[in-house]
Design an enzyme around this catalytic site. Structure first.
Site, PDB file in Angstrom:
ATOM      1  N   ASP A  52      14.426  38.712 -65.134  1.00  0.00           N
ATOM      2  CA  ASP A  52      13.009  38.849 -65.455  1.00  0.00           C
ATOM      3  C   ASP A  52      12.233  39.370 -64.253  1.00  0.00           C
ATOM      4  OD1 ASP A  52      13.489  37.817 -67.962  1.00  0.00           O
ATOM      5  OD2 ASP A  52      12.925  35.770 -67.411  1.00  0.00           O
ATOM      6  N   TYR A 110      23.043  30.124 -61.035  1.00  0.00           N
ATOM      7  CA  TYR A 110      21.637  30.293 -60.673  1.00  0.00           C
ATOM      8  C   TYR A 110      21.175  29.092 -59.860  1.00  0.00           C
ATOM      9  CZ  TYR A 110      20.713  34.200 -63.907  1.00  0.00           C
ATOM     10  OH  TYR A 110      20.688  35.414 -64.543  1.00  0.00           O
TER      11      TYR A 110
END
Length: 244
Positions: A52, A110
């Site tokens: 994103d 992540y």
């Protein structure tokens, strides 16, 4: 024709994610511009994941098929000479011609950084999410363990996603503290759109008493996005490790 695997790192602050978009600067476009300057050809770069706007990468992998005969070590040097300061090529190696950076990926890891202090840090506002209220990282670590396993993560996927298969296998989820920084780390065979950010938002809502503790299992079974927490801001999110 060669197939090159590039390992890069980038600060996503000024980019609208990885994938090329109209009227918006992206990491993929910037990489394509640099490769074209070096090789004279604008080939398609295959990324290991979409990211994103505002999301960072400590490690990101992409592959490109090229007729260039430049040695890998020299290719790294040449690319870093023309890329902006917020993107760095760390490694380059030749791989099988059929190798695909996304589809051959076994797992991704992540991390999400939470600046846990009532006082803002002017050097971290683009690289973490400030949460002013106290966080019990040991309590949140116990909550995060409920994410581990093979589950339908529909409740942790942004509404409007077109993905049909929402089952993912999470192999690790943990929360720990480094000074005023609280870090959520998660590894899985794949992630849905905004999945990690919704995981973080759910943990923060549990901490705030907006969601009952020990109910992540129930939220997963419900497959209801409305049962999970907020979507945490993108600035704190980093793609940290890729495993092939």
């Amino acid at each position: 024709m060669r197939n090159l695997l590039l390992t890069i790192s980038f600060d996503g602050s000024r980019y609208h994610g990885w994938q090329v978009q109209e009227n918006a600067i992206t990491v993929q476009q910037t990489m394509q511009d640099a490769i074209e300057r070096i090789t004279g050809s604008r080939g398609n770069i295959v990324g290991c994941s979409r990211t994103d706007a505002g999301v960072h990468a400590n490690m990101y992998c992409c592959n490109i098929r090229t007729e260039s005969e430049i040695e890998c070590s020299k290719f790294v040097t040449a690319l870093n000479a023309v890329l902006p300061e917020d993107i760095s090529v760390m490694k380059c190696r030749e791989v099988d011609f059929e190798f695909h950076a996304r589809y051959d990926c076994k797992s991704k890891e992540y991390i999400y950084k939470i600046w846990n202090s009532p006082v803002k840090n002017p050097f971290l506002h683009k690289y973490s999410y400030q949460h002013k209220y106290p966080l019990d990282e040991e309590f949140l670590n116990r909550q995060a363990k409920q994410f581990i396993g093979t589950c339908d993560f529909s409740a942790f996927c942004a509404s409007g996603s077109s993905v049909e298969d929402t089952v993912r296998t999470v192999t690790n989820a943990e929360v720990y503290r480094e000074g005023d920084m609280v870090i959520f780390k998660v590894e899985a065979n794949g992630f849905l759109y905004n999945m990690v950010r919704i995981m973080v938002g759910t943990l923060l809502d549990i901490s705030a008493g907006k969601i009952k503790p020990d109910t992540i299992d129930e939220i997963l079974l419900s497959k209801d996005r409305n049962r999970a927490g907020i979507t945490a801001k993108p600035e704190g999110l980093y793609l940290n490790r890729i495993v092939y």
